[in-house]
Scaffold this active site. Sequence first.
Site, short mmCIF file in Angstrom:
data_model
loop_
_atom_site.label_atom_id
_atom_site.label_comp_id
_atom_site.label_asym_id
_atom_site.label_seq_id
_atom_site.Cartn_x
_atom_site.Cartn_y
_atom_site.Cartn_z
N GLU A 170 -5.15 -5.20 -5.80
CA GLU A 170 -5.65 -4.50 -6.99
C GLU A 170 -4.63 -4.57 -8.12
O GLU A 170 -3.51 -5.02 -7.91
CB GLU A 170 -6.01 -3.05 -6.67
CG GLU A 170 -4.93 -2.24 -6.02
CD GLU A 170 -5.44 -0.88 -5.52
OE1 GLU A 170 -5.22 0.09 -6.23
OE2 GLU A 170 -6.04 -0.81 -4.44
N GLU B 88 -0.98 -5.98 -7.28
CA GLU B 88 -0.61 -5.77 -5.87
C GLU B 88 -1.17 -6.87 -4.97
O GLU B 88 -2.34 -7.24 -5.12
CB GLU B 88 -1.20 -4.46 -5.34
CG GLU B 88 -0.64 -3.21 -5.92
CD GLU B 88 -1.22 -1.96 -5.23
OE1 GLU B 88 -0.83 -0.88 -5.64
OE2 GLU B 88 -2.05 -2.08 -4.31
N ARG C 8 -0.94 1.26 -15.01
CA ARG C 8 -0.01 2.29 -15.48
C ARG C 8 1.44 1.82 -15.29
O ARG C 8 1.68 0.83 -14.63
CB ARG C 8 -0.21 3.55 -14.64
CG ARG C 8 0.05 3.26 -13.16
CD ARG C 8 -0.12 4.46 -12.26
NE ARG C 8 0.33 4.19 -10.90
CZ ARG C 8 -0.39 3.66 -9.95
NH1 ARG C 8 -1.64 3.32 -10.18
NH2 ARG C 8 0.12 3.45 -8.74
C1 MV4 Z 1 -5.80 -3.81 2.64
C2 MV4 Z 1 -4.96 -3.86 3.76
C3 MV4 Z 1 -5.21 -4.85 4.69
N1 MV4 Z 1 -6.24 -5.71 4.53
N2 MV4 Z 1 -6.80 -4.69 2.52
C4 MV4 Z 1 -4.03 0.26 0.80
C5 MV4 Z 1 -4.30 0.92 -0.53
C6 MV4 Z 1 -4.84 -0.14 -1.42
N3 MV4 Z 1 -3.84 -0.53 -2.35
C7 MV4 Z 1 -5.25 -1.27 -0.51
N4 MV4 Z 1 -4.58 -1.05 0.76
C8 MV4 Z 1 -4.67 -1.96 1.77
N5 MV4 Z 1 -5.65 -2.88 1.68
C9 MV4 Z 1 -7.02 -5.62 3.44
N6 MV4 Z 1 -8.03 -6.49 3.29
C10 MV4 Z 1 -3.94 -2.94 3.85
C11 MV4 Z 1 -3.79 -1.98 2.86
C12 MV4 Z 1 -2.68 -1.08 2.99
C13 MV4 Z 1 -2.59 -0.16 4.05
C14 MV4 Z 1 -3.57 -0.01 5.00
C15 MV4 Z 1 -3.43 0.91 6.03
C16 MV4 Z 1 -2.27 1.70 6.10
C17 MV4 Z 1 -1.30 1.58 5.18
C18 MV4 Z 1 -1.43 0.66 4.15
C19 MV4 Z 1 -0.44 0.56 3.21
C20 MV4 Z 1 -0.55 -0.34 2.19
C21 MV4 Z 1 -1.68 -1.16 2.08
#
Ligand code: MV4
Length: 458
Positions: free
Chosen positions: A289, A275, A293
């Site tokens: 990350e 991702e 799966r």
């Molecule tokens: C982030 C981000 C912005 N900046 N990291 C969400 C779950 C996990 N996969 C990591 N995620 C995120 N990490 C940084 N440094 C934004 C997300 C993010 C997100 C954040 C708030 C609301 C909805 C979101 C949807 C997808 C990813």
Amino acid sequence: MKKRKVLVANRGEIAVRIIKACKELGIETVLVVSEADKESMGARMADEVVCIGPPQVKLSYLNIPKIINAALETGADAIHPGYGFLAENPELPEACEKNGIIFIGPRSETMKQLGDKISARSLAKKSNVPMTEGSEGLSSFRDVEAEVQKIGFPVIFKAAAGGGGRGMRIVTQRENLKNAFDMASNEALQAFGDATLFVECYVQNARHVEVQVIGDNFGNVIHLGQRDCSAQRRYQKVIEEAHPPNLPEDLRNKILNAAVALTSSIGYNSAGTVEFLVDKDRHEFYFMEVNTRIQVEHPVTEEITGVDLVKEQISVAFGAPLSLTQEDVKFKGHAIECRVTADDAKDDFMPSPGDITCFALPQGNNVRVDTHCHEGCTISPYYDSLLAKLITTGDTRAEALANMKTALADFKIEGVETNIPFLQFLIAQPEFNAGDIHIKWIENTVLPKFVESLKQNR
Ligand code: MV4
């Protein structure tokens, strides 16, 4: 030679999907079910069914000893965990190893390396994969202020053991730092039994772009292109598509190469997803990350590549080399997936369990439906509310979208409320049609409009 046998440790549409793949491979299947799923479509399709306990997931689908016992009793050679439940718990591959059972997924060490988000970051760094500025593990608030000073606001706290939004907090100003840290670490402790957090620079208005990879036991890793999953609500994906729209060619290639570099550096040997956050305007991308799966949204990749990811994942687990090289992967057209759920969009997406009294699928050459539902089936309150994945394809994105509009209109589900009206509203939005959305788009822009439209139609 004795026929091979796979135990499916999951339920719902993905159990059906895995059983179908096994049948095509000439592999026998055992499905473990809870008492609530004895009459499920998966139970009807599997060669053998073993009931492993009551409906509560802790007592059935999360119970490793029960699942291992069922595999030993039925003589299963391998276990497929699907997604969710035990799919990313390294204790399942460990238990498989102890009992001479093949785990259809990566090695337990790989799962641990990638499941710990801090160790995943250091692996990405070693492979020169770009990521946001961030800290190591923070076990107390004393370490936080200095780190945040270096990074600058906004920042995001994340759980070291985390994923999927739990234990995460975005902080835009210093006053909220302490409270957010406490909330996130409590949540992390509750959810993962580990309160360790780390902090990263928060990327605003980014898109969620992910790369499908698959590797075998011989050190081969290939990618099968990208998916855009920016249409999310509360960290739950709502619509996914392949390819991501409007992604500049050079950025796309850099992201693909980064995903393969990272996964091949650790000898990744199953289906996986890397991702990224993408800031298209600044031409930047950042590692987030790796999911170890098969994912809910894998069908859009299958539709544009013609590769059956589940069959390929099972084959490599049984020791076969990848059936294709990177050069063999040919992309064709566009695919979109809508997650059709039993949630009442008109009532703040309240779950709507119950008996399905009508279930009429949309038809057509460009329509695929992955589902375990049928007329007369019961949607249990114990499990997630996914009813079906509706996938449409087309030579172009516009065609796939037009096909989705028709398919959503033709999908008739009665007996439970569904999110179909919301999906129709979403894909009618100008930003979605332009392929110009980001991860906060649903919550910030669409939901207020949707609520307004409900008031007007009352
Ligand atoms: C982030 C981000 C912005 N900046 N990291 C969400 C779950 C996990 N996969 C990591 N995620 C995120 N990490 C940084 N440094 C934004 C997300 C993010 C997100 C954040 C708030 C609301 C909805 C979101 C949807 C997808 C990813």
